[in-house]
Design a protein around this motif. Structure first.
Motif, PDB file in Angstrom:
ATOM      1  N   GLN A  13      30.590  14.030  62.165  1.00 23.00           N
ATOM      2  CA  GLN A  13      29.615  13.305  62.968  1.00 23.00           C
ATOM      3  C   GLN A  13      28.487  12.761  62.095  1.00 23.00           C
ATOM      4  O   GLN A  13      28.056  11.615  62.242  1.00 23.00           O
ATOM      5  CB  GLN A  13      29.032  14.232  64.044  1.00 23.00           C
ATOM      6  CG  GLN A  13      29.945  14.454  65.245  1.00 23.00           C
ATOM      7  CD  GLN A  13      29.235  15.271  66.308  1.00 23.00           C
ATOM      8  OE1 GLN A  13      28.673  16.327  66.025  1.00 23.00           O
ATOM      9  NE2 GLN A  13      29.254  14.774  67.539  1.00 23.00           N
ATOM     10  N   ASN A  61      29.708   9.047  64.489  1.00 23.32           N
ATOM     11  CA  ASN A  61      30.245   9.280  65.834  1.00 23.32           C
ATOM     12  C   ASN A  61      31.378  10.286  65.742  1.00 23.32           C
ATOM     13  O   ASN A  61      32.045  10.409  64.725  1.00 23.32           O
ATOM     14  CB  ASN A  61      30.749   7.986  66.465  1.00 23.32           C
ATOM     15  CG  ASN A  61      31.941   7.407  65.747  1.00 23.32           C
ATOM     16  OD1 ASN A  61      33.066   7.774  66.033  1.00 23.32           O
ATOM     17  ND2 ASN A  61      31.703   6.492  64.805  1.00 23.32           N
ATOM     18  N   ALA A  62      31.588  11.009  66.844  1.00 27.66           N
ATOM     19  CA  ALA A  62      32.532  12.132  66.848  1.00 27.66           C
ATOM     20  C   ALA A  62      33.975  11.695  66.754  1.00 27.66           C
ATOM     21  O   ALA A  62      34.842  12.479  66.409  1.00 27.66           O
ATOM     22  CB  ALA A  62      32.341  12.965  68.112  1.00 27.66           C
TER      23      ALA A  62
END
Length: 385
Positions: A270, A275-276
């Motif tokens: 992350q 972003n995951a």
């Protein structure tokens, strides 16, 4: 006057050779670990020479050697298999560590019509850089079976097939399918990269000196092209899943140490990607494939998996978490003070439960199911390397 009993021409009464000072006795037998050339074979170096010509011929026949093939042989020894390969192939490249065997191999082919078709590389197979070859045919040292196999599978350009003599039990683990008792991380990793089939079982008495175990010949055909996966990620997932192959995935992924390691990776990705759901960075294919060669040693350490019941008690075993997303299946208790965020635990279980994978057991999962599992976790931003 008749010839005295027991005397040969110029010999002593015991049939020995008469020399100054007495009679020299003839040795009627070779040492237990010597061959026709008088070379001593060292078991510690994996030197078990295949002596049965029928088995040698069967291996060459099953390999399907073509007249245009460049054939790689690993550990040729005294050349029983080498000579047969030279009769069929365009060229044979023999990798041999023992200088005595190199000299014996050179002596054996000297003066033959195919002497110029043999290239000998004197060195440790695991350290030498391999040239191009179409086919690998070999009776290998069994103590390097796993890393040797994955070094071959990592070689580029890819070869057509390898026909290799392994220890029988190792061979059965290579070809095991989902649901078999011997199905393991070794089988999953190998079959991800190649089609593997058992060709022939060979008894221990076909070798000099005889090993303690029977052997088997296996055919390995690399997949062209290899599957488009990050092999370090793949190995991290498979290592974790086979830490207790008879437990459900739901139970394995509830373990605190496993979740801690995965959450560390999750937060790292992350931070790096923003972003995951970011994909894992690509890994070099050859290096990633070669790293899978540790599978056999790890499998040996986990042989008692086959004896496990189906108890899904979360406290039965915890994985020693680390950067590899699960480590090697340690058996220590929970780490003191370790915490996993509820949101991450919920994310992991959601991936499994929403796709009906939480009740799956690694011992019965196919290649396709492992690939699906890795893709689903990666899509959720969960990584194993």
């Amino acid at each position: 006057m008749g010839k005295p009993k027991g005397k040969g021409a110029g010999g002593g009464s015991d049939g020995g050779l008469r020399v100054a000072g007495g009679v020299q006795k003839k040795s009627q037998k070779k040492g237990p670990n010597t061959g026709v050339s008088g070379l001593e074979f060292h078991k510690s170096k994996g030197q078990h020479i295949l002596r049965n010509p029928l088995v040698v011929q069967a291996i060459v026949d099953k390999a399907g050697v073509k007249s245009t093939d460049v054939v790689l042989e690993i550990g040729p020894g005294t050349g029983n298999l080498t000579v047969k390969l030279l009769e069929k192939a365009k060229k044979v490249i023999a990798v041999e560590l023992d200088p005595r065997m190199v000299l014996e191999l050179q002596r054996r082919v000297q003066g033959t019509p195919y002497a110029n078709n043999l290239q000998i590389i004197h060195g440790d197979f695991m350290r030498v850089e391999l040239p191009y070859f179409d086919l690998c045919v070999a009776n290998i040292p069994y103590n390097i079976s796993s890393p040797l196999t994955f070094k071959l599978l990592a070689h580029r350009p890819a070869f057509r097939a390898a026909v290799i003599m392994y220890q029988h039990e190792f061979a059965m683990r290579l070809v095991a399918k989902a649901g078999d008792n011997l199905y393991s991380r070794l089988a999953v990793n190998t079959q991800l990269l190649a089609r593997v089939s058992h060709l022939l079982k060979v008894g221990k008495n076909n070798f000099r000196p005889p090993p303690k175990v029977d052997s088997s010949v296996v055919r390995i055909e690399p997949r062209h092209p290899p599957p488009p996966v990050n092999f370090l990620e793949w190995d991290g997932l498979v290592r974790l899943c086979f830490s207790r192959k008879n437990k459900t995935l739901g139970a394995i992924f509830k373990q605190t140490n496993t979740l801690q390691a995965l959450e560390t990776n999750w937060r790292t990705y992350q931070a790096l990607q923003g972003n995951a759901g970011a994909a894992a960075p690509p890994a070099a294919a050859a290096g990633g494939i070669a790293s899978l060669g540790a599978a056999a040693a790890d499998d040996d350490a986990m042989e008692d998996d086959a004896m496990d019941g189906d108890d899904d008690n979360d406290d039965a075993m915890t994985v020693d978490g680390g950067a590899g997303g699960g480590g090697g299946g340690g058996r220590g208790g929970r780490r003191a003070g370790g915490k996993v965020s509820p949101e991450f635990k919920e994310l992991v279980m959601k991936v499994l439960e929403d796709n009906g994978l939480d009740t799956n057991r690694s011992s019965k999962m196919s290649q396709e199911e492992f690939l699906q599992l890795l893709a689903l976790f990666n899509a959720a931003g969960i990584h194993f390397a």
